[in-house]
Enzyme design. Sequence first.
Site, PDB file in Angstrom:
ATOM      1  CB  SER A  75      -0.945   0.002   1.208  1.00 24.00           C
ATOM      2  OG  SER A  75      -0.238  -0.117   2.433  1.00 24.00           O
ATOM      3  N   GLY A 122      -5.557   1.377   5.045  1.00 26.71           N
ATOM      4  CA  GLY A 122      -4.814   0.219   4.552  1.00 26.71           C
ATOM      5  C   GLY A 122      -5.467  -1.091   4.948  1.00 26.71           C
ATOM      6  CG  ASP A 123      -6.096  -1.747   8.949  1.00 26.37           C
ATOM      7  OD1 ASP A 123      -4.940  -2.132   8.668  1.00 26.37           O
ATOM      8  OD2 ASP A 123      -6.362  -1.038   9.937  1.00 26.37           O
ATOM      9  N   GLY A 145      -1.763   4.672  -4.264  1.00 27.23           N
ATOM     10  CA  GLY A 145      -2.535   3.447  -4.463  1.00 27.23           C
ATOM     11  C   GLY A 145      -1.849   2.226  -3.895  1.00 27.23           C
ATOM     12  N   GLY A 176      -0.207   4.751   0.043  1.00 32.56           N
ATOM     13  CA  GLY A 176      -0.883   6.012   0.326  1.00 32.56           C
ATOM     14  C   GLY A 176      -1.605   6.545  -0.892  1.00 32.56           C
TER      15      GLY A 176
END
Length: 316
Positions: free
Chosen positions: A220, A251-252, A225, A222
């Site tokens: 990931s 992100g989760d 993408g 930020g």
Amino acid sequence: MIVTLTPNPSVDRAVTLDALVRGEVLRASDVRVDAGGKGVNVARAITAQGGDAIAVLPVGGPEGHLLEELLDAADVPRRSVAITGSARMNISVLEPDGTTTKLNEPGPELAEAEVEAMLDATLEAAAGAAWVVGCGSLPPGAPVDLYGQLVARVHAGGGKVAIDSSGPALAAAVAATPDLIKPNHEELEELVGRALPTLGEVQDAARDLVAQGIGIVCVSLGRHGALLVTADELLHSWATITTPLSTVGAGDCMLAGMLHGLTRGLDHDDALAEGVAWGAAAVTLPGSRVPHPEDLHGIPVDLTHSPDAGTTLAEN
């Protein structure tokens, strides 16, 4: 079914301020409380989208009781493991421009028997599951190879394991070769021991990990993408969000969306795009709220098989 293990869950309190000024008495314009911790967030996101998930987590003290109440209120199935310590409470300070400042407690110290009970509960819940996901930091007292043990035990039973952690805990898990890892940019740099300032260097680091036996490496990035790398695929997907509110748990949610897609039989292209959509939607929501189906409307997602290797990732 997706089973998540969160060894160090939290009650997440998100406080919205006009501006964070050190040393001043500040008045919040809004406060939100959610059950938190990476694996808990993954389970919450999957449940909110109508999927099947079970959250396994240690609970103790008044914060542990609140965690259970919050999960029950969100209709998230759970397997609670009783511990003598109190679950932690984390605070996020949110500013109008989307800036997020997090204050994370270390969490309770776990006894060896409590760690073993947590692993046993996860394996029991994982019978027949599509994925088992080990997520987040380790609390004091937990062995650094806890996720490595999880990978070995789930693999022994024929299951698939995804890991989203950092530091020594992630390194120990990688040594056990999970089926999927999802570090962010900083966590990947720490894992490989060098700076990765461009998308091309992230690609190379991910390929090296795949060569070591990791089935899928999804990074990931930020606002840039996410990048997905397998032995024969290279995918980059991103979404543009102009009015971010909070990055907590984004992100989760991305990991949750991707696993939810893979569980439904989507190919890696569509699963990654779904994950990016979930993560982007989370950024538009307050605190650590997870997206529901209606929150995904109007989220534009792009995907390419030919990422621009020269893209600089210094600003996330």
